[in-house]
Scaffold this motif. Sequence first.
Motif, PDB file in Angstrom:
ATOM      1  N   PRO A 227      13.806   9.982  91.847  1.00 31.61           N
ATOM      2  CA  PRO A 227      15.205   9.522  91.728  1.00 31.61           C
ATOM      3  C   PRO A 227      15.376   8.017  91.900  1.00 31.61           C
ATOM      4  N   LEU A 228      14.464   7.364  92.643  1.00 30.82           N
ATOM      5  CA  LEU A 228      14.639   5.912  92.798  1.00 30.82           C
ATOM      6  C   LEU A 228      14.436   5.217  91.448  1.00 30.82           C
ATOM      7  N   LYS A 229      13.474   5.705  90.662  1.00 33.84           N
ATOM      8  CA  LYS A 229      13.288   5.156  89.301  1.00 33.84           C
ATOM      9  C   LYS A 229      14.567   5.402  88.478  1.00 33.84           C
ATOM     10  N   SER A 230      15.107   6.610  88.568  1.00 35.83           N
ATOM     11  CA  SER A 230      16.329   6.937  87.820  1.00 35.83           C
ATOM     12  C   SER A 230      17.483   6.026  88.250  1.00 35.83           C
ATOM     13  N   PHE A 231      17.575   5.798  89.562  1.00 35.74           N
ATOM     14  CA  PHE A 231      18.656   4.962  90.097  1.00 35.74           C
ATOM     15  C   PHE A 231      18.525   3.521  89.596  1.00 35.74           C
ATOM     16  N   LEU A 232      17.302   2.977  89.697  1.00 36.13           N
ATOM     17  CA  LEU A 232      17.089   1.581  89.276  1.00 36.13           C
ATOM     18  C   LEU A 232      17.292   1.437  87.765  1.00 36.13           C
ATOM     19  N   ASP A 233      16.900   2.455  86.999  1.00 33.42           N
ATOM     20  CA  ASP A 233      17.143   2.421  85.541  1.00 33.42           C
ATOM     21  C   ASP A 233      18.642   2.369  85.243  1.00 33.42           C
ATOM     22  N   THR A 234      19.425   3.142  86.004  1.00 35.41           N
ATOM     23  CA  THR A 234      20.881   3.118  85.788  1.00 35.41           C
ATOM     24  C   THR A 234      21.458   1.752  86.155  1.00 35.41           C
ATOM     25  N   LEU A 235      20.969   1.164  87.253  1.00 34.54           N
ATOM     26  CA  LEU A 235      21.467  -0.174  87.623  1.00 34.54           C
ATOM     27  C   LEU A 235      21.166  -1.169  86.500  1.00 34.54           C
ATOM     28  N   GLU A 236      19.974  -1.062  85.943  1.00 33.16           N
ATOM     29  CA  GLU A 236      19.574  -1.958  84.845  1.00 33.16           C
ATOM     30  C   GLU A 236      20.545  -1.812  83.668  1.00 33.16           C
ATOM     31  N   ARG A 237      20.880  -0.583  83.379  1.00 35.70           N
ATOM     32  CA  ARG A 237      21.781  -0.315  82.265  1.00 35.70           C
ATOM     33  C   ARG A 237      23.169  -0.927  82.510  1.00 35.70           C
ATOM     34  N   LEU A 238      23.611  -0.890  83.766  1.00 37.17           N
ATOM     35  CA  LEU A 238      24.946  -1.409  84.087  1.00 37.17           C
ATOM     36  C   LEU A 238      25.022  -2.931  83.959  1.00 37.17           C
ATOM     37  N   ARG A 239      23.850  -3.577  83.922  1.00 37.50           N
ATOM     38  CA  ARG A 239      23.854  -5.029  83.734  1.00 37.50           C
ATOM     39  C   ARG A 239      24.470  -5.432  82.398  1.00 37.50           C
ATOM     40  N   SER A 240      24.519  -4.502  81.440  1.00 42.19           N
ATOM     41  CA  SER A 240      25.098  -4.849  80.139  1.00 42.19           C
ATOM     42  C   SER A 240      26.630  -4.880  80.179  1.00 42.19           C
ATOM     43  N   LEU A 241      27.233  -4.441  81.266  1.00 38.57           N
ATOM     44  CA  LEU A 241      28.701  -4.527  81.381  1.00 38.57           C
ATOM     45  C   LEU A 241      29.076  -5.973  81.755  1.00 38.57           C
ATOM     46  N   PRO A 242      30.291  -6.387  81.354  1.00 38.46           N
ATOM     47  CA  PRO A 242      30.670  -7.773  81.620  1.00 38.46           C
ATOM     48  C   PRO A 242      30.752  -8.093  83.117  1.00 38.46           C
ATOM     49  N   GLU A 243      30.489  -9.338  83.441  1.00 42.38           N
ATOM     50  CA  GLU A 243      30.502  -9.793  84.834  1.00 42.38           C
ATOM     51  C   GLU A 243      31.895  -9.651  85.471  1.00 42.38           C
ATOM     52  N   ASP A 244      32.946  -9.785  84.642  1.00 41.44           N
ATOM     53  CA  ASP A 244      34.293  -9.709  85.226  1.00 41.44           C
ATOM     54  C   ASP A 244      34.787  -8.257  85.367  1.00 41.44           C
ATOM     55  N   THR A 245      33.891  -7.281  85.209  1.00 42.26           N
ATOM     56  CA  THR A 245      34.281  -5.870  85.334  1.00 42.26           C
ATOM     57  C   THR A 245      34.904  -5.602  86.710  1.00 42.26           C
ATOM     58  N   LEU A 246      36.026  -4.896  86.691  1.00 36.26           N
ATOM     59  CA  LEU A 246      36.614  -4.441  87.952  1.00 36.26           C
ATOM     60  C   LEU A 246      35.930  -3.121  88.312  1.00 36.26           C
ATOM     61  N   VAL A 247      35.218  -3.103  89.436  1.00 32.04           N
ATOM     62  CA  VAL A 247      34.465  -1.916  89.838  1.00 32.04           C
ATOM     63  C   VAL A 247      35.301  -1.111  90.829  1.00 32.04           C
ATOM     64  N   LEU A 248      35.536   0.150  90.495  1.00 33.77           N
ATOM     65  CA  LEU A 248      36.250   1.054  91.402  1.00 33.77           C
ATOM     66  C   LEU A 248      35.215   2.014  91.992  1.00 33.77           C
TER      67      LEU A 248
END
Length: 337
Positions: A227-248
């Motif tokens: 799961p740590l690989k899965s988690f880090l892969d998801t974080l990597e994917r989220l890098r493609s979202l804009p920096e000004d994203t409002l995170v809830l």
Amino acid sequence: MKFEFETPPAPGDIRAVCEGIQWLYMPLPFALDHVNCWLLGEPDNQVLIDTGVDNPATRKHWTSIFAERGHWPQQTLITHFHPDHMGLAGWMENEGGCGQFLGSEIEVDIALLLSDADGASYSALYEKWYAQNGIPEEALALVRRNGNTYKMVAGRPPPSSRWTYLQDGQQLTLAGHDYTVLIGRGHAPDMIMLYRESDHVLIAADQVLPSISPNVSVMPRLMDTNPLKSFLDTLERLRSLPEDTLVLPSHGLPFRGLHGRLQALVEHHDMRLEQIVSACHEPRSAHDLFAVLFRRKLDPQQTSFALGESLAHLHYLQKQGRVERMDSEGLTHYVAC
Ligand SMILES: [Zn+2]
């Protein structure tokens, strides 16, 4: 990170957080003392995201919020199977007449499986898992006493027939706004996040939290062995979202500064991985590594998260060929290669 609000709403209050999304703050009877739920849209077309745990305090808050306004949500979306998110889904159906549920098939299946597990088999599974990984007798005794801990704080979810299952990348209109479903992995096997492209809003569930590192766990019954690989892969994917994203996030305050937070979470795990490799210069059980991973004293209730997190790091290192697993006399140890 820049926080949008200095404090959360009081439990039972509703606060607008951005266009078409309201924030509800539900108390939890754990060390992590709250969960954020989100209400999308207007009373005649409302979608609730997550429910809190099943206990009298949370039921009372929802009753006062929905019953007094005369409207229960038409749809309820559940991000993942953990009790603080799915705990009252079944109650929402029975009490509020919420007819339509949105979620992940994998997450719903796990919740149904856990809800139906009898106390003895639930305890036996955990007891074996604890003993194999070096957990002391005190925590084993608690497992035997507690039985099915999932059921203590989560009601049985609505049956499969009431759910519409969502897929990664699916486009969805909820309460008049378009969202993209993003599946997050590692914290839970198939957790639903929602991204609103029009104004850069991410409903992040437990994938990115502002002030704690989300628990990443190997768990009995869950299929993901890395799961740590899965988690880090998801974080990597989220890098493609804009920096000004409002995170809830589901825990903590809404924020902007996604990329910095993603980087901090990656660095946190990198550091822990290196510390574990150093500690494994001689054979260690997953329990031996609690002192490396957790600075604070853990209460026995937190044992399963701690063990899961320790194993998640060990499995990651094992797959990389940096530690080796050794089994003998019913005990598992890991040693650096
Ligand atoms: Zn949570």
